[in-house]
Write a protein that holds these residues in place. Structure first.
Motif, mmCIF file in Angstrom:
data_model
loop_
_atom_site.group_PDB
_atom_site.id
_atom_site.type_symbol
_atom_site.label_atom_id
_atom_site.label_comp_id
_atom_site.label_asym_id
_atom_site.label_seq_id
_atom_site.Cartn_x
_atom_site.Cartn_y
_atom_site.Cartn_z
ATOM 1 N N ALA A 283 50.129 95.556 63.527
ATOM 2 C CA ALA A 283 50.507 94.974 62.011
ATOM 3 C C ALA A 283 51.795 95.174 61.772
ATOM 4 C CB ALA A 283 49.560 95.534 61.087
ATOM 5 N N ARG A 284 52.415 94.509 60.853
ATOM 6 C CA ARG A 284 53.743 94.531 60.315
ATOM 7 C C ARG A 284 54.374 96.005 60.075
ATOM 8 N NH1 ARG A 284 55.900 90.483 55.460
ATOM 9 N NH2 ARG A 284 54.412 92.409 54.517
ATOM 10 N N PRO A 285 55.129 96.465 60.471
ATOM 11 C CA PRO A 285 55.531 98.067 59.995
ATOM 12 C C PRO A 285 55.547 98.122 58.401
ATOM 13 C CG PRO A 285 57.037 97.211 61.746
ATOM 14 C CD PRO A 285 56.109 96.028 61.348
ATOM 15 N N PRO A 286 55.009 99.234 57.994
ATOM 16 C CA PRO A 286 54.991 99.351 56.323
ATOM 17 C C PRO A 286 56.467 100.042 56.177
ATOM 18 C CG PRO A 286 53.934 101.212 57.530
ATOM 19 C CD PRO A 286 54.254 100.064 58.643
ATOM 20 N N LYS A 287 56.865 100.352 54.966
ATOM 21 C CA LYS A 287 57.996 100.982 54.444
ATOM 22 C C LYS A 287 57.775 102.295 54.799
ATOM 23 C CE LYS A 287 59.505 97.607 51.226
ATOM 24 N NZ LYS A 287 59.913 97.254 49.676
ATOM 25 N N ARG A 288 59.083 103.061 54.894
ATOM 26 C CA ARG A 288 58.847 104.412 55.642
ATOM 27 C C ARG A 288 58.529 105.354 54.362
ATOM 28 N NH1 ARG A 288 57.597 108.601 56.226
ATOM 29 N NH2 ARG A 288 58.466 110.364 57.410
ATOM 30 N N GLU A 289 58.815 104.789 52.898
ATOM 31 C CA GLU A 289 58.284 105.632 51.914
ATOM 32 C C GLU A 289 56.947 105.535 51.580
ATOM 33 O OE1 GLU A 289 60.605 101.919 50.248
ATOM 34 O OE2 GLU A 289 60.767 103.663 51.962
ATOM 35 N N ASN A 290 56.331 104.743 52.013
ATOM 36 C CA ASN A 290 54.703 104.460 51.912
ATOM 37 C C ASN A 290 53.896 105.239 52.887
ATOM 38 O OD1 ASN A 290 55.574 102.899 49.725
ATOM 39 N ND2 ASN A 290 55.579 100.998 51.053
ATOM 40 N N VAL A 291 54.607 105.702 53.656
ATOM 41 C CA VAL A 291 53.775 106.355 55.104
ATOM 42 C C VAL A 291 53.835 107.740 54.901
ATOM 43 C CG1 VAL A 291 53.989 106.443 57.378
ATOM 44 C CG2 VAL A 291 54.558 104.520 56.525
ATOM 45 N N ARG A 292 52.466 108.351 55.558
ATOM 46 C CA ARG A 292 52.334 109.625 55.614
ATOM 47 C C ARG A 292 51.560 109.778 57.048
ATOM 48 N NH1 ARG A 292 48.069 113.283 52.009
ATOM 49 N NH2 ARG A 292 48.270 115.179 53.186
ATOM 50 N N PHE A 293 51.817 110.799 57.633
ATOM 51 C CA PHE A 293 51.229 110.912 58.881
ATOM 52 C C PHE A 293 50.143 112.169 58.976
ATOM 53 C CE2 PHE A 293 55.359 109.272 59.704
ATOM 54 C CZ PHE A 293 55.094 108.247 60.353
ATOM 55 N N PHE A 294 49.019 111.939 59.790
ATOM 56 C CA PHE A 294 47.948 112.758 59.862
ATOM 57 C C PHE A 294 47.698 113.310 61.401
ATOM 58 C CE2 PHE A 294 47.499 110.307 56.139
ATOM 59 C CZ PHE A 294 47.132 111.251 54.965
ATOM 60 N N ALA A 295 47.124 114.424 61.445
ATOM 61 C CA ALA A 295 46.914 114.984 62.752
ATOM 62 C C ALA A 295 45.981 114.366 63.587
ATOM 63 C CB ALA A 295 46.622 116.431 62.739
ATOM 64 N N ASP A 296 44.823 113.621 62.595
ATOM 65 C CA ASP A 296 43.753 113.016 63.124
ATOM 66 C C ASP A 296 43.115 112.249 62.465
ATOM 67 O OD1 ASP A 296 42.018 114.685 61.674
ATOM 68 O OD2 ASP A 296 42.072 116.119 63.421
ATOM 69 N N THR A 297 42.254 111.449 62.648
ATOM 70 C CA THR A 297 41.562 110.352 61.690
ATOM 71 C C THR A 297 40.722 111.100 60.668
ATOM 72 O OG1 THR A 297 39.344 110.421 63.212
ATOM 73 C CG2 THR A 297 41.103 108.446 63.548
ATOM 74 N N ALA A 298 40.050 112.144 60.994
ATOM 75 C CA ALA A 298 39.327 112.973 60.033
ATOM 76 C C ALA A 298 40.269 113.352 58.975
ATOM 77 C CB ALA A 298 38.646 114.213 60.632
ATOM 78 N N ALA A 299 41.496 113.882 59.292
ATOM 79 C CA ALA A 299 42.231 114.144 57.939
ATOM 80 C C ALA A 299 42.623 112.908 57.244
ATOM 81 C CB ALA A 299 43.736 114.975 58.811
ATOM 82 N N ALA A 300 42.886 111.868 57.869
ATOM 83 C CA ALA A 300 43.226 110.686 57.010
ATOM 84 C C ALA A 300 41.992 110.265 56.333
ATOM 85 C CB ALA A 300 43.715 109.613 58.077
#
Length: 339
Positions: free
Chosen positions: A39-56
């Protein structure tokens, strides 16, 4: 969990090698994706990273329907199973056998494995054995024992795999250059006095503000010979490359390290003159986004300055970071290349 800037570099590159290591949460849309999501990359300020799918999911996000981050694909399982088979085998498994175990054709499996790891199954197996051999050789034991310990069937197989790569013999590698002739010179340059040393295979040391004593410490048992006609021609080429930034790939090198170090050095050589990379981007490029410090250490372990351009790596915030020969030389190299 890897650092955010490392994860962002991997997600921006849509690198499949990082699938399963983290997921990308897009907080404005409420979905989470694989790093390789098309998919088209989101803006950096809208992104948060998670260690795994459960955390997300715990953060209230839902799975992307396009990249299906909750599914471990058949392709991923095939590659992971092959890696375990390679690690657990005394002899490198045949490609046909690995492909048969996965249920894929040989050609398709080879493409899957190479896309996921950056190496073919055969190259992955060789790199693993080389790294094991390097660790065993550096331990101070007998060379023959180290060769068998690394998984080689005998010395002939080790030399066949490593003769071009090592330059020096395994004994010389372990024993300070014993039996190797290294020619050297210290010459003036616009960056200061430069030490250049080379075996018959290629340049094994390029540094600044060092002399013969430094070379003796690195190769205490080698025969060190100053100058020479053949070496003079190589030296002229090296000086020209240092004074005039460009492509250094035509200059032969005799360098060695672990599989990880050599992967880092190859990535350094791929950075175009005039460009820089962060330590996080360097780690991500070799498929180890969590290994930022290790990438920095491999960068610092480089024996051949400029020709393996470790000066092109900077801190994430834009700071120069460190350099073995002083930040002033690093700054001049970068400014010269940008010009």
């Amino acid at each position: 969990m890897i650092a955010d800037d490392e994860a962002w570099a991997a997600a921006s590159a849509k690198d499949r090698r990082f699938d399963g290591q983290f997921v990308t949460g897009v907080m404005t849309t409420g979905i989470y994706c694989r790093p390789s999501c098309p998919a088209r990359p989101p803006k950096r300020e809208n992104v948060r990273f998670f260690a795994d799918t459960a955390a997300a999911r715990a953060a209230g996000l839902r799975a992307c329907l396009r990249c299906s981050p909750d599914d471990v694909s058949r392709d991923e399982r095939a590659v992971l199973a092959a890696i375990e088979a390679i690690k657990g085998s005394e002899e490198p498994p045949a490609l046909a056998g690995l492909a048969a175990d996965s249920g894929y054709s040989v050609a398709h499996f080879q493409r899957l494995f190479t896309r996921a790891t950056g190496l073919s199954p055969a190259a992955y197996s060789r790199a693993l054995r080389r790294e094991r051999a390097g660790e065993a050789l550096s331990g101070g034991g007998r060379v023959t024992d180290a060769i068998y310990e690394a998984g080689y069937s005998g010395p002939s197989r080790f030399y066949a795999d490593n003769g071009e790569r090592l330059g020096m013999t395994p004994s010389a590698w372990r024993d300070g250059g014993r039996g190797t002739t290294i020619r050297w010179a210290v010459v003036p340059t616009s960056l200061g006095r430069m030490l250049v040393a080379a075996t018959d295979k290629g340049v094994c040391r390029l540094s600044f503000a060092e002399g013969i004593e430094a070379l003796k410490r690195r190769f205490p048992k080698a025969e060190l010979v100053e100058g020479g006609a053949d070496f003079a021609a190589l030296l002229k080429t090296v000086i020209a490359a240092v004074e005039t930034p460009g492509d250094f790939s035509h200059i032969p090198l005799d360098v060695k390290g672990t599989a990880f170090q050599e992967a880092v050095w190859r990535e350094l050589q791929r950075i175009p003159a005039g460009e820089t990379r962060t330590y996080a981007e360097l780690a991500a490029a070799v498929g180890k986004p969590k290994a930022v410090r290790a990438a920095g250490s491999a960068n610092g372990a480089n024996n051949v300055a400029v020709l393996i351009p470790c000066h092109r790596v900077i801190r994430t915030g834009g700071g120069l970071g460190g350099y073995a020969y002083g930040l002033e030389i690093k700054r001049k190299l970068l400014e010269r290349e940008r010009t």
